[in-house]
Design a protein around this motif. Sequence first.
Motif, PDB file in Angstrom:
ATOM      1  N   PRO B  24      -9.005   0.829  -5.502  1.00  0.00           N
ATOM      2  CA  PRO B  24      -9.125   0.134  -7.415  1.00  0.00           C
ATOM      3  C   PRO B  24      -7.851   0.280  -7.926  1.00  0.00           C
ATOM      4  N   VAL B  25      -7.726   1.923  -8.252  1.00  0.00           N
ATOM      5  CA  VAL B  25      -6.931   1.941  -9.096  1.00  0.00           C
ATOM      6  C   VAL B  25      -5.482   1.648  -8.496  1.00  0.00           C
ATOM      7  N   GLY B  26      -4.769   2.584  -6.892  1.00  0.00           N
ATOM      8  CA  GLY B  26      -3.463   2.314  -6.282  1.00  0.00           C
ATOM      9  C   GLY B  26      -4.046   0.922  -6.034  1.00  0.00           C
ATOM     10  N   GLY B  27      -4.385  -0.313  -5.635  1.00  0.00           N
ATOM     11  CA  GLY B  27      -3.927  -1.256  -5.398  1.00  0.00           C
ATOM     12  C   GLY B  27      -3.870  -2.282  -6.210  1.00  0.00           C
ATOM     13  N   PHE B  28      -4.581  -1.653  -7.893  1.00  0.00           N
ATOM     14  CA  PHE B  28      -4.405  -2.446  -9.041  1.00  0.00           C
ATOM     15  C   PHE B  28      -3.187  -1.696  -9.430  1.00  0.00           C
ATOM     16  N   LEU B  29      -2.674  -0.781  -9.195  1.00  0.00           N
ATOM     17  CA  LEU B  29      -1.135  -0.059  -9.758  1.00  0.00           C
ATOM     18  C   LEU B  29       0.155  -1.012  -8.487  1.00  0.00           C
ATOM     19  N   LEU B  30       0.027  -1.774  -7.928  1.00  0.00           N
ATOM     20  CA  LEU B  30       0.525  -2.595  -6.665  1.00  0.00           C
ATOM     21  C   LEU B  30       0.248  -4.104  -7.234  1.00  0.00           C
ATOM     22  N   GLU B  31      -0.527  -4.020  -7.919  1.00  0.00           N
ATOM     23  CA  GLU B  31      -0.743  -6.119  -8.266  1.00  0.00           C
ATOM     24  C   GLU B  31      -0.159  -5.736  -9.475  1.00  0.00           C
ATOM     25  N   HIS B  32       0.182  -4.585 -10.442  1.00  0.00           N
ATOM     26  CA  HIS B  32       0.594  -4.851 -11.680  1.00  0.00           C
ATOM     27  C   HIS B  32       1.660  -4.711 -11.579  1.00  0.00           C
ATOM     28  N   LEU B  33       2.644  -3.946 -10.469  1.00  0.00           N
ATOM     29  CA  LEU B  33       3.739  -4.372 -10.416  1.00  0.00           C
ATOM     30  C   LEU B  33       4.445  -5.163 -10.147  1.00  0.00           C
ATOM     31  N   TYR B  34       3.563  -5.751  -9.700  1.00  0.00           N
ATOM     32  CA  TYR B  34       4.138  -6.857  -8.206  1.00  0.00           C
ATOM     33  C   TYR B  34       4.152  -8.392  -9.820  1.00  0.00           C
ATOM     34  N   SER B  35       2.960  -8.211 -10.736  1.00  0.00           N
ATOM     35  CA  SER B  35       3.072  -9.503 -11.233  1.00  0.00           C
ATOM     36  C   SER B  35       3.915  -9.181 -13.194  1.00  0.00           C
ATOM     37  N   ASN B  36       4.601  -8.025 -12.592  1.00  0.00           N
ATOM     38  CA  ASN B  36       4.976  -7.557 -13.766  1.00  0.00           C
ATOM     39  C   ASN B  36       7.014  -7.969 -13.606  1.00  0.00           C
ATOM     40  N   PHE B  37       7.114  -7.692 -12.232  1.00  0.00           N
ATOM     41  CA  PHE B  37       8.441  -7.917 -11.686  1.00  0.00           C
ATOM     42  C   PHE B  37       8.443  -9.549 -11.571  1.00  0.00           C
TER      43      PHE B  37
END
Lengths: 248, 229
Positions: B24-37
Motif C-alpha cells: 500500500p505505502v510503496g505502491g501509493f508513493l509510485l502512484e503519487h509521483l506519477y500523478s504529480n508528474f
Amino acid sequence: MSKTVALKIKRQDSADSPPRWEEFDVPWEEHLNVHAALMAVQRNPVTKSGQKVAPVVWDANCLEEVCGSCTMNINGRVRQACSAMVDSLEQPVEIRPMTKYPLIRDLAVDRTRIFNDFKRVHAWIDIDGTHALGPGPKYSPELAQTRYELSQCMACGCCMEACPNYGPQSSFIGAAPISQARLFNLHPSGAMHCDERLEALMDDGGVGGCGNAQNCVQVCPKEIPLTTSLAEEMRETQKHALALLFKR
Amino acid sequence: MAPATSTKSKYILRKLFELTGFLPVGGFLLEHLYSNFQAVGPGGAERFDKVVTDLQTNPLIIFLEIGVIGLPLLYHGFYGMFVATMASRPNTGGYGYLRNWTYLFQRVTGAILLFYIGYHVWNTRLVPVLHPDTPLLQSNGGEHYVSSQYMHEYFHAAHFGIQVLWIYLIGIACAVYHFANGLWNIGIHWGLTIGPKAQQVSGLVCGALGATLLAIGYASLFAFYNMGS
Ligand code: SF4
Ligand code: SF4
Ligand code: FES
C-alpha cells in the motif's frame, strides 16, 4: 633505549564503578600480539607515569583464535587479542572491553547471553538414546563444505558487538545463533528439530530483528557467510509460516 | 511441540510491517509521483488540476485514502518506531561500511518521514477540507482540493523559517530513499536475494530505481515552483 609498545587501556574495577583510562609502555618483541602485550602489563603493572596499579584483567584460553574468549575492542574494532598483531596496529593501541555484554572487570565481560541464545535456537543435534542408533545418515561433500564453514563459529560475539541492532536495548539474538540454527537444520539428523529452530527464529528477537547493516559478515574472524545464513533463515522461516497458514 | 500463539502473531506483525511498506505505502508513493508528474511540461497546470479532480471525485477515494493509504501508513510508522528502539548508538564511525550507512539512513529517513508526511498531509489534504476558504483552492460540488496555483504559492512560502521548497526537497529525497532501500531490505527479508552477489545486484537495481524516482519527484516539484514564470 629499547623499543616499546604504547597501550591505552580502558579500565573499570566493577560493573558499577567509574571507568578510567591507563597508559602503559611494554617492551617490543617480534610477533607480539595484544594478548602477549597484556601479559607484559600483568608482569609489571606500572603505568607510563610510573604509578603501580592492579594488573589488567582479561579473558583468554586457546591463544590461537579458536575459543573466542579474548574478544575485545582494539583500535575501535572488535577482534581477538591473541590474533591482533601489534606491528599491524596504530599506536597507542587503544583497548576497550566489548560494549554489548555486562562488564565484569577491565576487559572481561559476561557473554552468557550468547550461550543462552544458542540454547534458544537448539544449536545441537540430539543423538542420545537408550539404544544404539546406528550410523548417521550420509550427506554430500558439498553440504559438508557448507556446514564446515558455519561450524567454525566460536561464539566470540564479534558479529553481535558490531551489529547496530544488538545490545542490551534489543531482544535481537544476533547473527551467530541464527547461523547456528542453519548449521543444524542443514544436517539430516539435526533437521528432525527443524521446526523448533525455525519457530525460535520467528519469535521476538529472531530474524525479524536484523536490519541488514551487514557489519556482522565484515567483522567475523572466521569469515562465516553470515548474511547468507541470515537470508536463508529468513526464507526458511517464511516458508514455515506460510505452511502453517495454508496447510491447516 | 505447538508453538505459542504469541510467536506466530509477533512474526505476522513483523511481516505486516514489511508488506505495508511494500504494497500500500510503496505502491501509493509510485502512484503519487506519477500523478504529480502530470504537472510537468506544457499544459501541466491544467493537467494536474484535472488529475486531482478525477482522483477526488472517484467514489471509492475515501475508502482508498483511509483503508489503503492511511491505516497501512500509520501501521508502518508505528511499527517502525518499535524497530528503531532496537538500534544501538550509530557505529558507522568504527564500522563505516556502505551497508551500515544505508542501515542508519533507513532509520534517519524513517524518523524524518514521520514528521514530513504529517506536515505534507496537513497542508495538501486536510487544509482544503478543514479550511475551504483558503485562497487558490479548486472546488467541485462543494468539495475543495489543492490546485497547481495553490501548490505554486505554497512552495514559495516559508514555514518554520524554511522555504517550503526545501522542506520538499528533503522530504521527497527521504521518501524515495526509504522506499528504494526498503525494497532492497525486503528482498533479503523475503528470502529472495540470499547470496552477496544477488544482494549487490539488487542494491544496484534499487539504487537506480531510487535515482529515477528522485528525478521524477524533483521534476514535478520544480514544475510547480516555476509555474507561470
Ligand atoms: S546484517 Fe546487520 S543487523 Fe543483521 S545481524 Fe548482521 S550486523 Fe546485525
Ligand atoms: S559468527 Fe563469527 S563473529 Fe559471530 S560469534 Fe561466530 S565466529 Fe564470532
Ligand atoms: S584466546 Fe582463544 S581466541 Fe584468543
